[in-house]
Design a protein around this motif. Structure first.
Motif, PDB file in Angstrom:
ATOM      1  N   UNK A  48       0.837  -1.191   0.000  1.00  0.00           N
ATOM      2  CA  UNK A  48       0.000   0.000   0.000  1.00  0.00           C
ATOM      3  C   UNK A  48       0.883   1.257   0.000  1.00  0.00           C
ATOM      4  N   UNK A  68       0.227   4.082   0.794  1.00  0.00           N
ATOM      5  CA  UNK A  68      -0.047   4.914   1.976  1.00  0.00           C
ATOM      6  C   UNK A  68       0.877   4.569   3.131  1.00  0.00           C
ATOM      7  N   UNK A  69       1.448   3.347   3.126  1.00  0.00           N
ATOM      8  CA  UNK A  69       2.371   2.994   4.212  1.00  0.00           C
ATOM      9  C   UNK A  69       3.573   3.918   4.179  1.00  0.00           C
ATOM     10  N   UNK A 113       3.606   6.909   2.850  1.00  0.00           N
ATOM     11  CA  UNK A 113       3.131   8.250   3.215  1.00  0.00           C
ATOM     12  C   UNK A 113       2.946   8.362   4.720  1.00  0.00           C
ATOM     13  N   UNK A 114       2.379   7.300   5.309  1.00  0.00           N
ATOM     14  CA  UNK A 114       2.179   7.304   6.763  1.00  0.00           C
ATOM     15  C   UNK A 114       3.530   7.434   7.459  1.00  0.00           C
TER      16      UNK A 114
END
Lengths: 278, 358
Positions: free
Chosen positions: A173, A175-176, A178-179
């Protein structure tokens, strides 16, 4: 894990493949194994004992493992960044990289090995380039050296490192990352603590592919390094084809089989364990 | 609370993707400790604005400043802005405690501070018992709590939440809303909450920014947004309303008379006679009977029982909508019954309408 494990009827779909492999591959393998363990019709470990007590055998095993490890490492070093680029790009660029990786697979190994012969010889392009930029004082031949073999073999096998790593990377993902970034992780930290650990199953699979192929390659060493340098695979071939020593050939084949199966099984279980964490 | 002292200020943020303008010059200013919701339908630019504030996307134009520093070009890991993502984006290869510790380790926090901080924030979200668990063993609501703990543990200047409750069922969502509000108040975090759910925004926010088509239509407290929606979009998107288009026939002393398909109505507004306008009335401001100044009659279409209230839908002329919420439905009313409705002049909202094409 549940204690009662029932046979899934879906597994029957694998039946044609299982039968095919059993007849084409399994039976000859059993014959081979049988030969290595039978001396004059009597079961015996003598062939293995004599093989392992011969110093030359250990040189051959050493050659096989060393070349396989070097080829695998080179493929990993070249393949991981490529897989990363492939996973991060989109559209035309991604298609271009993918084609560049897959298209060379359509060129036969023999053709590639001959091409490398031309590239690696004393008046080849590598030698011209290295002397041209002044890194080498005089033309050198990489052909018939271990370095030349590793370079040529890595070229042939690198897609089998890239593709499994890519297939894992593209499932991570985005988003990992980005997180991790919004939590204060630098790009360097993000790579080593997020992307790399999550792509380990792909790395392990790629290593298993490339290592087993490099350990068992026959044509490439024959053309790029010659008879002076023997691996388990080339020795097996020579035993059957030239020396007519089927006993030795089946023994080396079994040793090679055990070596590659050990690496594949170990990496499969490692991959499963790592995959279980992701 | 509502005094935007400029702890975070976004000025003229614009972003286009190809031909599509996703953000069209957005200004937003918020004070320290404030909780603002970005409320709007999907595609209104709320998530894009959040990503620009987080540094995950660069604006084509405009500036972002946080705590007195221009951070427009600063990469996300140097901003002190944490994000709780819609899908939580927890690290699957790490345990619950390791997830919460990730940001602290990444920032090089002293070793002996990490464990107590992790324990503190896991306690805050009531997940202490799960510290050693794998992320995959958690339910959606539990993952949500871990994501909040992970984002807060680094002590961010600003917390961004991107529709964090959208994957949860209604009951859990409502419980989480109250919990999150409590946690953020305890920690004193400044937060921006992105949602398309008006109830969520009304319940949780100090102020709401209603967004539509890449712009902030209105920025105000939940009560302001509900009772004085600034635009027809805000009126329509937040809460229910009766809507009657019409034309101004008389205007004097800050009062207008508007001719609508339902009748002639009065409102407090300044428009020139002849202006096309839209009238809006919140359903609970309307009563059955002609006790108040603005009066219409309409045939009942449907009555929806909602426990404490009954929602009445009426047959309305084209382009109009008539909706009333009342504690009790008159005993003799059924579908088709013509009912008298009325409301105060002060409760009549007036908006300029687009000029009808000739």
């Amino acid at each position: 894990m549940s204690a009662a494990r029932r046979l899934d009827p879906v597994l029957l779909l694998a039946l044609p493949a299982v039968l095919y492999i059993a007849v084409i591959y399994g039976v000859p393998l059993l014959v081979l194994l049988g030969r290595s363990l039978l001396v004059g019709g009597v079961p015996s470990l003598a062939p293995f004992i004599s093989f392992f007590s011969d110093g030359f055998s250990w040189i051959v095993i050493g050659n096989t493992v060393r070349i396989s490890v070097l080829v695998t490492l080179l493929c990993l070093v070249i393949g991981y960044p490529t897989a990363l680029a492939l996973a991060r790009t989109r559209g035309a660029m991604q298609a271009l990289i993918l084609v560049a990786i897959i298209l060379p697979l359509s060129v036969g190994v023999v053709v590639k090995a001959f091409a490398w012969q031309i590239v690696l010889r004393r008046d080849g392009i590598v030698s011209q380039f290295m002397t041209g930029i002044g890194l080498w004082d005089e033309p050198q031949r990489l052909l018939f050296t271990e370095a030349g073999l590793v370079i040529g073999a890595a070229n042939v096998f690198v897609p089998f490192m890239i593709l499994p790593i890519y297939s894992v990377l593209k499932l991570i993902d985005p988003r990992l990352g980005e997180a991790a970034a919004t939590l204060g992780a630098s790009p360097f930290y993000r790579f080593f603590k997020v992307a790399l650990p999550l792509s380990l199953p792909g790395i392990v699979t790629g290593i298993a592919f490339v290592f087993s192929m490099a350990a068992s390659m026959y044509v490439i060493p024959s053309l790029l390094i010659g008879d002076r340098f023997q691996t388990l695979a080339t020795l097996t071939g020579r035993s059957f084809l030239f020396m007519r020593n089927e006993q030795l050939g089946s023994t080396t084949a079994v040793v090679l089989l055990v070596l590659t199966v050990a690496v594949v099984v170990a990496s499969a279980s490692l991959s499963k364990r790592l995959g279980g964490a992701s | 609370m509502s005094g935007g002292s400029g702890f975070l200020s976004v000025a003229g943020a614009a972003k286009t993707f190809g031909a599509a303008t996703v953000l069209d010059g957005v200004d937003l200013s918020m004070g320290r400790g404030e909780f603002i919701s970005l409320l709007g339908p999907s595609g209104c630019g709320k998530t894009t604005l959040l990503r620009i504030v987080a540094g995950l996307m660069a604006p084509d134009q405009g500036k972002v400043a946080l705590d007195g520093q221009d951070i427009t070009r600063r990469p996300p890991h140097k901003r002190d802005v944490s994000v709780v993502f819609q899908n939580y984006a927890l690290f699957p290869h790490l345990s619950v405690a390791e997830n919460v510790a990730f940001g602290l380790k990444a920032r090089g926090a002293p070793r002996d501070e990490i464990a107590p901080t992790v324990a503190k924030y896991l306690g805050l979200v009531q997940m202490s018992a799960f510290a050693g668990r794998s992320i995959k063993a958690l339910s959606g609501g539990q993952q949500q709590r871990v994501a909040v703990a992970r984002a807060l543990a680094v002590g961010p200047k600003l917390l961004l939440l991107d529709e964090p409750f959208s994957a949860l069922d209604r009951k859990l969502r409502e419980a989480m809303q109250i919990d999150l509000k409590r946690i953020l108040r305890d920690v004193g975090t400044t937060a921006i909450f992105v949602t398309h759910d008006q109830d969520e925004a009304l319940t949780m926010s100090d102020r709401i920014a209603v967004m539509y088509a890449g712009r902030i239509e209105q920025l105000g407290t939940p009560a302001e947004i509900y009772h004085q929606p600034a635009t027809p979009f805000a009126l329509g998107f937040v809460g229910l309303s009766t809507r009657l288009p019409g034309k101004v026939t008389e205007a004097a002393d800050g009062m207008v008379t508007v001719e609508t398909a339902a009748g002639s109505l009065r409102a407090r507004a300044n428009f020139l006679p002849g202006s096309p306008v839209l009238l809006g009335i919140r359903p609970e401001r309307m009563v059955i009977g002609h006790d108040k100044a603005n009066r219409i009659e309409a045939p009942l279409a449907d009555a929806a029982f909602q426990g404490a209230r009954v929602q009445l839908h009426f047959h309305a002329p084209e382009d109009s909508q008539i909706l009333v919420e009342t504690p009790v439905l008159p005993a003799d009313a059924g579908p088709g019954t013509k009912l008298k409705l009325s409301w105060d002049v002060e409760d009549t909202l007036v908006y300029p309408a687009a000029v009808a094409s000739p």
